[in-house]
Design a protein around this motif. Structure first.
Motif, PDB file in Angstrom:
ATOM      1  N   TRP A 181       0.835  -1.210   0.000  1.00  0.00           N
ATOM      2  CA  TRP A 181       0.000   0.000   0.000  1.00  0.00           C
ATOM      3  C   TRP A 181       0.861   1.248   0.000  1.00  0.00           C
ATOM      4  O   TRP A 181       0.555   2.226  -0.674  1.00  0.00           O
ATOM      5  N   MET A 182       1.925   1.222   0.764  1.00  0.00           N
ATOM      6  CA  MET A 182       2.805   2.392   0.858  1.00  0.00           C
ATOM      7  C   MET A 182       3.488   2.678  -0.474  1.00  0.00           C
ATOM      8  O   MET A 182       3.648   3.839  -0.866  1.00  0.00           O
ATOM      9  N   ALA A 183       3.887   1.639  -1.172  1.00  0.00           N
ATOM     10  CA  ALA A 183       4.540   1.821  -2.474  1.00  0.00           C
ATOM     11  C   ALA A 183       3.589   2.473  -3.475  1.00  0.00           C
ATOM     12  O   ALA A 183       4.000   3.312  -4.277  1.00  0.00           O
ATOM     13  N   LYS A 184       2.307   2.102  -3.395  1.00  0.00           N
ATOM     14  CA  LYS A 184       1.316   2.679  -4.310  1.00  0.00           C
ATOM     15  C   LYS A 184       1.092   4.164  -4.071  1.00  0.00           C
ATOM     16  O   LYS A 184       0.751   4.900  -4.992  1.00  0.00           O
ATOM     17  N   SER A 185       1.262   4.585  -2.817  1.00  0.00           N
ATOM     18  CA  SER A 185       0.925   5.975  -2.482  1.00  0.00           C
ATOM     19  C   SER A 185       2.149   6.853  -2.243  1.00  0.00           C
ATOM     20  O   SER A 185       2.018   7.996  -1.815  1.00  0.00           O
ATOM     21  N   GLY A 186       3.333   6.321  -2.484  1.00  0.00           N
ATOM     22  CA  GLY A 186       4.527   7.148  -2.404  1.00  0.00           C
ATOM     23  C   GLY A 186       5.320   7.079  -1.116  1.00  0.00           C
ATOM     24  O   GLY A 186       6.221   7.872  -0.901  1.00  0.00           O
ATOM     25  N   GLY A 187       4.990   6.135  -0.229  1.00  0.00           N
ATOM     26  CA  GLY A 187       5.815   5.967   0.964  1.00  0.00           C
ATOM     27  C   GLY A 187       5.018   5.836   2.239  1.00  0.00           C
ATOM     28  O   GLY A 187       3.794   5.907   2.246  1.00  0.00           O
ATOM     29  N   GLY A 188       5.752   5.654   3.311  1.00  0.00           N
ATOM     30  CA  GLY A 188       5.149   5.477   4.623  1.00  0.00           C
ATOM     31  C   GLY A 188       6.221   5.036   5.599  1.00  0.00           C
ATOM     32  O   GLY A 188       7.415   5.081   5.283  1.00  0.00           O
ATOM     33  N   ALA A 189       5.798   4.603   6.755  1.00  0.00           N
ATOM     34  CA  ALA A 189       6.736   4.167   7.788  1.00  0.00           C
ATOM     35  C   ALA A 189       6.275   2.840   8.371  1.00  0.00           C
ATOM     36  O   ALA A 189       5.100   2.669   8.688  1.00  0.00           O
ATOM     37  N   ILE A 190       7.225   1.922   8.512  1.00  0.00           N
ATOM     38  CA  ILE A 190       6.957   0.619   9.116  1.00  0.00           C
ATOM     39  C   ILE A 190       7.874   0.464  10.314  1.00  0.00           C
ATOM     40  O   ILE A 190       9.081   0.703  10.220  1.00  0.00           O
ATOM     41  N   CYS A 191       7.289   0.053  11.426  1.00  0.00           N
ATOM     42  CA  CYS A 191       8.046  -0.179  12.655  1.00  0.00           C
ATOM     43  C   CYS A 191       7.809  -1.611  13.109  1.00  0.00           C
ATOM     44  O   CYS A 191       6.676  -2.082  13.094  1.00  0.00           O
ATOM     45  N   THR A 192       8.867  -2.303  13.463  1.00  0.00           N
ATOM     46  CA  THR A 192       8.720  -3.639  14.022  1.00  0.00           C
ATOM     47  C   THR A 192       9.145  -3.606  15.485  1.00  0.00           C
ATOM     48  O   THR A 192      10.100  -2.940  15.854  1.00  0.00           O
ATOM     49  N   ILE A 193       8.401  -4.325  16.301  1.00  0.00           N
ATOM     50  CA  ILE A 193       8.652  -4.381  17.735  1.00  0.00           C
ATOM     51  C   ILE A 193       9.240  -5.755  18.057  1.00  0.00           C
ATOM     52  O   ILE A 193       8.771  -6.767  17.546  1.00  0.00           O
ATOM     53  N   SER A 194      10.250  -5.767  18.903  1.00  0.00           N
ATOM     54  CA  SER A 194      10.816  -7.042  19.339  1.00  0.00           C
ATOM     55  C   SER A 194      10.740  -7.130  20.854  1.00  0.00           C
ATOM     56  O   SER A 194      10.249  -6.224  21.517  1.00  0.00           O
ATOM     57  N   SER A 195      11.242  -8.193  21.378  1.00  0.00           N
ATOM     58  CA  SER A 195      11.141  -8.452  22.812  1.00  0.00           C
ATOM     59  C   SER A 195      12.511  -8.460  23.471  1.00  0.00           C
ATOM     60  O   SER A 195      13.507  -8.870  22.872  1.00  0.00           O
ATOM     61  N   ILE A 196      12.535  -8.070  24.712  1.00  0.00           N
ATOM     62  CA  ILE A 196      13.768  -8.145  25.492  1.00  0.00           C
ATOM     63  C   ILE A 196      14.188  -9.602  25.701  1.00  0.00           C
ATOM     64  O   ILE A 196      15.341  -9.890  26.010  1.00  0.00           O
ATOM     65  N   ALA A 197      13.255 -10.531  25.492  1.00  0.00           N
ATOM     66  CA  ALA A 197      13.566 -11.953  25.673  1.00  0.00           C
ATOM     67  C   ALA A 197      14.677 -12.417  24.727  1.00  0.00           C
ATOM     68  O   ALA A 197      15.333 -13.420  24.988  1.00  0.00           O
ATOM     69  N   GLY A 198      14.894 -11.684  23.649  1.00  0.00           N
ATOM     70  CA  GLY A 198      15.969 -12.043  22.732  1.00  0.00           C
ATOM     71  C   GLY A 198      17.348 -11.855  23.328  1.00  0.00           C
ATOM     72  O   GLY A 198      18.314 -12.519  22.929  1.00  0.00           O
ATOM     73  N   VAL A 199      17.465 -10.957  24.281  1.00  0.00           N
ATOM     74  CA  VAL A 199      18.769 -10.700  24.912  1.00  0.00           C
ATOM     75  C   VAL A 199      18.757 -11.022  26.398  1.00  0.00           C
ATOM     76  O   VAL A 199      19.802 -11.035  27.034  1.00  0.00           O
ATOM     77  N   ARG A 200      17.582 -11.253  26.940  1.00  0.00           N
ATOM     78  CA  ARG A 200      17.466 -11.557  28.367  1.00  0.00           C
ATOM     79  C   ARG A 200      16.442 -12.673  28.558  1.00  0.00           C
ATOM     80  O   ARG A 200      15.317 -12.443  28.974  1.00  0.00           O
ATOM     81  N   PRO A 201      16.817 -13.908  28.223  1.00  0.00           N
ATOM     82  CA  PRO A 201      15.851 -15.014  28.287  1.00  0.00           C
ATOM     83  C   PRO A 201      15.476 -15.352  29.728  1.00  0.00           C
ATOM     84  O   PRO A 201      16.199 -15.065  30.676  1.00  0.00           O
ATOM     85  N   LEU A 202      14.285 -15.951  29.846  1.00  0.00           N
ATOM     86  CA  LEU A 202      13.817 -16.424  31.144  1.00  0.00           C
ATOM     87  C   LEU A 202      14.624 -17.640  31.571  1.00  0.00           C
ATOM     88  O   LEU A 202      14.946 -18.499  30.769  1.00  0.00           O
ATOM     89  N   ARG A 203      14.932 -17.697  32.823  1.00  0.00           N
ATOM     90  CA  ARG A 203      15.607 -18.876  33.350  1.00  0.00           C
ATOM     91  C   ARG A 203      14.611 -19.700  34.152  1.00  0.00           C
ATOM     92  O   ARG A 203      13.833 -19.178  34.902  1.00  0.00           O
ATOM     93  N   HIS A 204      14.664 -21.003  33.954  1.00  0.00           N
ATOM     94  CA  HIS A 204      13.732 -21.905  34.670  1.00  0.00           C
ATOM     95  C   HIS A 204      14.500 -22.735  35.652  1.00  0.00           C
ATOM     96  O   HIS A 204      15.603 -23.067  35.548  1.00  0.00           O
TER      97      HIS A 204
END
Length: 152
Positions: free
Chosen positions: A129-152
């Motif tokens: 959709w953004m390409a059709k209208s000349g641009g836009g902004a996309i943001c992706t959210i990640s989790s702290i779990a990628g660098v600070r995993p839960l310990r069991h």
């Protein structure tokens, strides 16, 4: 004039947490906001919160699973008012709190489908959709779990 007045935004996982926070910021700046999630009741509650924000544009909900491409494609189409989608936030995510040795394959597949494929689908269909209208902004959210995993 508000910064995002007449702009269209979509947030996956938008009914709570970081996703709802993003949606609130967009609404406060005047954007039309579509929030996507799997639970209609939670989405309706979030919609009420967003609609109460002074200056908010139109608020819509889309019940769907970010891990299903057809749902994300339909949500992006609904968010693209007048053929324009200005902002997309790939926020939907989930995790399983279990040691990897105890995790079932089905649980792993569900996490990967939501977290990885859902992000891919959001980028893919928003960008179209953004390409059709000349641009836009996309943001992706990640989790702290990628660098600070839960310990069991």
């Amino acid at each position: 004039m508000l910064k995002l007045e007449n702009k269209n935004a979509m947030v996956t996982g938008g009914s709570a947490g970081i996703g709802l926070g993003c949606a609130k910021s967009f609404a406060a700046d005047g954007a039309n906001v579509l929030i996507m999630g799997r639970t209609a009741e939670r989405l309706e509650q979030a919609k009420d919160e967003l609609a109460a924000i002074e200056g908010a544009g139109d608020i819509e909900v889309f019940v769907g699973d970010a891990g299903k491409e057809s749902d994300v494609e339909a949500a992006a189409q609904a968010a693209a008012r007048g053929g324009v989608l200005d902002i997309a936030v790939a926020n939907a995510g989930m995790g399983i709190s279990a040691p990897i040795m105890a995790m079932e394959s089905e649980s792993w597949d569900q996490v990967m489908q939501t977290n990885l494929s859902g992000t891919f689908y959001t980028i893919k269909h928003s960008a179209r959709w953004m390409a059709k209208s000349g641009g836009g902004a996309i943001c992706t959210i990640s989790s702290i779990a990628g660098v600070r995993p839960l310990r069991h």
